[in-house]
Design an enzyme around this catalytic site. Structure first.
Site, PDB file in Angstrom:
ATOM      1  N   TYR A 181       0.838  -1.196   0.000  1.00 25.94           N
ATOM      2  CA  TYR A 181       0.000   0.000   0.000  1.00 25.94           C
ATOM      3  C   TYR A 181       0.879   1.255   0.000  1.00 25.94           C
ATOM      4  O   TYR A 181       1.576   1.538   0.972  1.00 25.94           O
ATOM      5  CB  TYR A 181      -0.923   0.031   1.214  1.00 25.94           C
TER       6      TYR A 181
ATOM      7  N   HIS B 246      -0.557 -12.024   1.165  1.00 28.53           N
ATOM      8  CA  HIS B 246      -1.554 -11.163   0.525  1.00 28.53           C
ATOM      9  C   HIS B 246      -2.226 -11.843  -0.672  1.00 28.53           C
ATOM     10  O   HIS B 246      -3.431 -11.728  -0.879  1.00 28.53           O
ATOM     11  CB  HIS B 246      -0.860  -9.868   0.080  1.00 28.53           C
TER      12      HIS B 246
END
Length: 328
Positions: free
Chosen positions: A56, A124
């Site tokens: 991110y 992830h």
């Protein structure tokens, strides 16, 4: 605020977490100082569960959270993720589940966050080129070293979840789940319950769609990734808007916000579910936490099921290329 346990672990968290991704990327322009104040405000209101990932903002989000919790580490159950590889220029470079990458990613995340251990460490996305046993084996070593407390997976298939859980206890699965996206109800959620794995829904408000605040495509900023999401385009957009209007009408009748009804519906699906609505503004923290006071009756749950049954919303969850990385 009452707590919820993730799976069969001793990991207790607030019933709603805070997704921090949008503070750094994807949902238009962010403001670091406002984001830090939002994180600290959420902690003040009793939120204990923060969610981030190394990708991110290409590390920016972890650094931001590190600043926000610098003097409040003991107030936070911190979850981060590895596996989606980004270049320094922000380019997406695939998925990596190799053991050496797992360990280096953990070291990098710890440094950016300014902490000595991660409470919940997720893969992830699953790397189809690396046996899940090897990836989870490396994650398990991090637990033995005290750098990680609990392990998680994100967007993994039932087959992968079973194999991973045999290698080391998986505490939580993070996958998209909301009225907007109910695919997990078929196989994934029942399997998690069978294995004693907690479930953490991301995008529990349908990427903002279930708030009722998105009325036209032009409501999205130029750099908002939702402009490329199939559900926000063309006929899909209008069909989905029409469904949300029905949710809005039900919420109005009930005296709550559409977003609160959507979160209350999700919370009512089971005590093993901990949604992580994302926001970068304090006022939406209050709005989301208001869902904890919204009781949804059995009759209302049935009414919602009629409005938005599984598969009701039009369009795929992601563009075609990104869909390939799901349910691996």
């Amino acid at each position: 605020m009452q707590k919820r346990k993730l799976g069969t672990s001793e990991l207790e968290v607030s019933p709603l977490g805070l997704g921090c991704m949008g503070m750094s990327e994807f949902y238009g322009t962010g403001n670091d100082e406002e984001s830090i104040q939002t994180i600290q405000y959420a902690l003040d209101q009793g939120v204990t569960f923060l969610d981030t990932a190394d990708m991110y903002g290409v590390g920016h989000n972890e650094k931001l959270i590190g600043r926000a919790i610098k003097d409040r580490r003991d107030d936070v159950v911190l979850a981060t993720k590895f596996g989606n590889v980004r270049g320094e220029d922000g380019s997406f470079q695939g998925v990596n589940g190799h053991p050496d990458y797992v360990k280096q990613s953990c070291e990098d995340s710890l440094k950016r966050l300014g902490i000595d251990h991660i409470d919940l460490y997720y893969q992830h996305r699953v790397d189809p080129e690396v046996p899940i046993e090897e990836t989870v084996g490396a994650m398990a070593e991090l637990v033995k070293e005290g750098k990680v407390r609990y392990l998680g997976l994100s967007e993994a298939s039932p087959k992968t979840i079973k194999k991973a859980h045999q290698e080391h206890t998986i505490t939580a699965l993070q996958t998209e789940y909301s009225l907007w996206s109910r695919d997990v109800e078929e196989e994934i959620l029942p399997l998690c319950r069978e294995l004693g794995i907690g479930f953490v829904p991301y995008s529990p408000l349908g990427r903002g769609f279930l708030t009722g605040q998105i009325k036209t495509f032009d409501d999205l900023e130029e750099d908002d990734f939702r402009r490329y999401n199939p559900r926000f385009q063309g006929e899909n957009f209008q069909k989905n808007i029409d469904l949300v209007k029905k949710i809005e009408a039900m919420a109005e009748e009930k005296g709550c916000e559409p977003s609160q009804l959507a979160l209350a519906w999700l919370l009512a699906r089971g005590d093993d579910i901990v949604p992580i609505p994302g926001t970068k503004r304090r006022k939406y923290v209050d709005s989301n936490l208001g869902a904890l006071k919204v009781n949804v009756s059995k009759q209302e749950l049935e009414q919602i099921d009629k409005i938005a049954p599984r598969g009701a919303f039009a369009g795929e969850r992601y563009p075609a290329e990104q869909m390939k990385s799901l349910n691996q």
